[in-house]
Design a protein around this motif. Sequence first.
Motif, PDB file in Angstrom:
ATOM      1  N   GLN A 370     -79.527   3.672  23.146  1.00  0.00           N
ATOM      2  CA  GLN A 370     -79.239   2.826  24.298  1.00  0.00           C
ATOM      3  C   GLN A 370     -80.157   3.163  25.464  1.00  0.00           C
ATOM      4  O   GLN A 370     -80.661   2.268  26.156  1.00  0.00           O
ATOM      5  CB  GLN A 370     -77.780   2.996  24.728  1.00  0.00           C
ATOM      6  CG  GLN A 370     -76.774   2.419  23.776  1.00  0.00           C
ATOM      7  CD  GLN A 370     -75.352   2.552  24.300  1.00  0.00           C
ATOM      8  OE1 GLN A 370     -75.037   2.082  25.396  1.00  0.00           O
ATOM      9  NE2 GLN A 370     -74.492   3.202  23.536  1.00  0.00           N
ATOM     10  N   MET A 371     -80.379   4.447  25.689  1.00  0.00           N
ATOM     11  CA  MET A 371     -81.261   4.866  26.773  1.00  0.00           C
ATOM     12  C   MET A 371     -82.693   4.416  26.521  1.00  0.00           C
ATOM     13  O   MET A 371     -83.357   3.872  27.411  1.00  0.00           O
ATOM     14  CB  MET A 371     -81.188   6.379  26.929  1.00  0.00           C
ATOM     15  CG  MET A 371     -82.005   6.927  28.096  1.00  0.00           C
ATOM     16  SD  MET A 371     -83.689   7.443  27.604  1.00  0.00           S
ATOM     17  CE  MET A 371     -83.302   8.919  26.659  1.00  0.00           C
ATOM     18  N   ARG A 372     -83.185   4.587  25.289  1.00  0.00           N
ATOM     19  CA  ARG A 372     -84.564   4.185  24.971  1.00  0.00           C
ATOM     20  C   ARG A 372     -84.715   2.663  24.962  1.00  0.00           C
ATOM     21  O   ARG A 372     -85.796   2.142  25.279  1.00  0.00           O
ATOM     22  CB  ARG A 372     -84.976   4.767  23.618  1.00  0.00           C
ATOM     23  CG  ARG A 372     -85.054   6.286  23.593  1.00  0.00           C
ATOM     24  CD  ARG A 372     -86.040   6.829  24.603  1.00  0.00           C
ATOM     25  NE  ARG A 372     -86.138   8.284  24.531  1.00  0.00           N
ATOM     26  CZ  ARG A 372     -86.764   9.038  25.413  1.00  0.00           C
ATOM     27  NH1 ARG A 372     -87.369   8.471  26.454  1.00  0.00           N
ATOM     28  NH2 ARG A 372     -86.805  10.351  25.277  1.00  0.00           N
ATOM     29  N   PHE A 373     -83.653   1.952  24.627  1.00  0.00           N
ATOM     30  CA  PHE A 373     -83.672   0.490  24.728  1.00  0.00           C
ATOM     31  C   PHE A 373     -83.981   0.081  26.165  1.00  0.00           C
ATOM     32  O   PHE A 373     -84.792  -0.830  26.410  1.00  0.00           O
ATOM     33  CB  PHE A 373     -82.323  -0.077  24.285  1.00  0.00           C
ATOM     34  CG  PHE A 373     -82.238  -1.584  24.290  1.00  0.00           C
ATOM     35  CD1 PHE A 373     -82.515  -2.322  23.150  1.00  0.00           C
ATOM     36  CD2 PHE A 373     -81.870  -2.275  25.446  1.00  0.00           C
ATOM     37  CE1 PHE A 373     -82.430  -3.711  23.152  1.00  0.00           C
ATOM     38  CE2 PHE A 373     -81.785  -3.666  25.452  1.00  0.00           C
ATOM     39  CZ  PHE A 373     -82.062  -4.384  24.311  1.00  0.00           C
ATOM     40  N   GLY A 374     -83.358   0.745  27.110  1.00  0.00           N
ATOM     41  CA  GLY A 374     -83.637   0.462  28.518  1.00  0.00           C
ATOM     42  C   GLY A 374     -85.066   0.776  28.903  1.00  0.00           C
ATOM     43  O   GLY A 374     -85.700   0.035  29.671  1.00  0.00           O
ATOM     44  N   GLU A 375     -85.606   1.877  28.361  1.00  0.00           N
ATOM     45  CA  GLU A 375     -86.998   2.231  28.635  1.00  0.00           C
ATOM     46  C   GLU A 375     -87.950   1.199  28.049  1.00  0.00           C
ATOM     47  O   GLU A 375     -88.961   0.843  28.664  1.00  0.00           O
ATOM     48  CB  GLU A 375     -87.305   3.624  28.069  1.00  0.00           C
ATOM     49  CG  GLU A 375     -86.622   4.765  28.791  1.00  0.00           C
ATOM     50  CD  GLU A 375     -87.109   4.910  30.216  1.00  0.00           C
ATOM     51  OE1 GLU A 375     -88.330   4.799  30.454  1.00  0.00           O
ATOM     52  OE2 GLU A 375     -86.270   5.142  31.104  1.00  0.00           O
ATOM     53  N   LEU A 376     -87.637   0.709  26.854  1.00  0.00           N
ATOM     54  CA  LEU A 376     -88.470  -0.324  26.237  1.00  0.00           C
ATOM     55  C   LEU A 376     -88.452  -1.591  27.087  1.00  0.00           C
ATOM     56  O   LEU A 376     -89.499  -2.211  27.312  1.00  0.00           O
ATOM     57  CB  LEU A 376     -87.988  -0.618  24.821  1.00  0.00           C
ATOM     58  CG  LEU A 376     -88.640  -1.806  24.109  1.00  0.00           C
ATOM     59  CD1 LEU A 376     -90.151  -1.637  24.011  1.00  0.00           C
ATOM     60  CD2 LEU A 376     -88.029  -2.015  22.720  1.00  0.00           C
ATOM     61  N   LYS A 377     -87.285  -1.987  27.538  1.00  0.00           N
ATOM     62  CA  LYS A 377     -87.173  -3.185  28.373  1.00  0.00           C
ATOM     63  C   LYS A 377     -88.011  -3.036  29.650  1.00  0.00           C
ATOM     64  O   LYS A 377     -88.748  -3.951  30.037  1.00  0.00           O
ATOM     65  CB  LYS A 377     -85.709  -3.441  28.721  1.00  0.00           C
ATOM     66  CG  LYS A 377     -85.462  -4.705  29.534  1.00  0.00           C
ATOM     67  CD  LYS A 377     -83.965  -4.947  29.691  1.00  0.00           C
ATOM     68  CE  LYS A 377     -83.700  -6.235  30.466  1.00  0.00           C
ATOM     69  NZ  LYS A 377     -84.059  -6.136  31.886  1.00  0.00           N
ATOM     70  N   THR A 378     -87.916  -1.873  30.270  1.00  0.00           N
ATOM     71  CA  THR A 378     -88.713  -1.617  31.472  1.00  0.00           C
ATOM     72  C   THR A 378     -90.197  -1.685  31.161  1.00  0.00           C
ATOM     73  O   THR A 378     -90.986  -2.279  31.915  1.00  0.00           O
ATOM     74  CB  THR A 378     -88.361  -0.244  32.055  1.00  0.00           C
ATOM     75  OG1 THR A 378     -86.977  -0.229  32.425  1.00  0.00           O
ATOM     76  CG2 THR A 378     -89.208   0.067  33.287  1.00  0.00           C
TER      77      THR A 378
END
Length: 401
Positions: A370-378
């Motif tokens: 979930q945390m890396r998903f946010g980083e990918l989106k950013t």
Amino acid sequence: MSQITPSTGQRPRIGVLMPAGRVVENVGVVTHTFGSPEKATRLFTNIGDCFVYDSSLRILDYAELYPIYASANGDISEAQIEKINLLDYLFLRGSNYIHTNGQWDPIIRVLERTKVPVIAFGIGVQTPDNSEDYVNESTKRFLQIVSHRSATLGVRGNLSKKALNSIGIKNVRVFGCPTAFRHCKPKLSLPRIKANEIKRLGFTLRRKTHGFGTLQRYLMRTLAERYQTEFLCAGELEEKAIFYARCNQIANADEVMAKAVNQLIKERWLYGENDPILQLYKSSLAVFETVADFEEAEQHLDAVTGFRLHGNLLALANEVPALYITYDTRTREFVKTLGIPHVDGRYIDKFSFEEAWDQADFGHFEETYQMRFGELKTFLEENGMAHRLGATPTPYVVEAA
């Protein structure tokens, strides 16, 4: 989640540098040997690279896709340069592009004649243990061009970030690999299954793991004794030859089989024609030429383990639990980035797969995802890359000529 689009409000036209495989309508990415078993036994193709390419295309939102190759001398026509300069951006698919053997001069010559953004989409470092020698001059120059033409470079993990920092590249964002996020889901939920409940097990084969051949053979044999085990091949030539010969999908099948077996004996992977590993190959080896077929096979498994970075990751992306066996800096970096349960092959002595499996913390992976998903989106949004994260993955768009 909202998607970003170019300032024109239109879905972008994008290019991919050195795509892995090719796109087939309603199928997705296939290997360059798709549909030709004869060719598949002569040409090595790593379907793991196809996973990354396929996953990138599912995540990105675009109207047209142009594959871009460079000849050995970097020659490219003015018409091709004009076409590239009409694109919104180029992306470099995730792979082991940070290393000391890079030969990027032909690509550099192409990029120096273009002006569009160039974005690294999940690249990683490949380096021996304890080495801080990460790139040669060609690789350094190429990565610096990418850095200057993008807001950030997306990388596999902190070791890759360290390697880029060492050559003055600071605009780096860590998110892992596109394959993990191929279904564009903000969250994954893996079933919790005990080792004694596993019936169908997938083993991702990577025969050429220096120093880990005996361990891999041991695991293959012992796991096959306990579970209904399918051995998933990512592209090794001899394994493909054995598979296609076994299935009678190739001319002179007996001759092809014998040649492949003799080569594996010569390489000391097999110890004679009665080796139990060969019997497993003849009964339970699986070869795939499309990402979709590999994915479907894993979706029908209870669990996956083995030595293939992308083969294991594709299982996790489909919410099939997978336990990694790490064996180099690349795999160790990757499991740290995504919090993936793993066993370090360097320290296996008295090993119990059942014990390691039952102690695996898949909850940590779910949280880290979930945390890396946010980083990918950013990463995508700061680079102006329209995306489908949080929505339905992009339908496959066949590559333009």
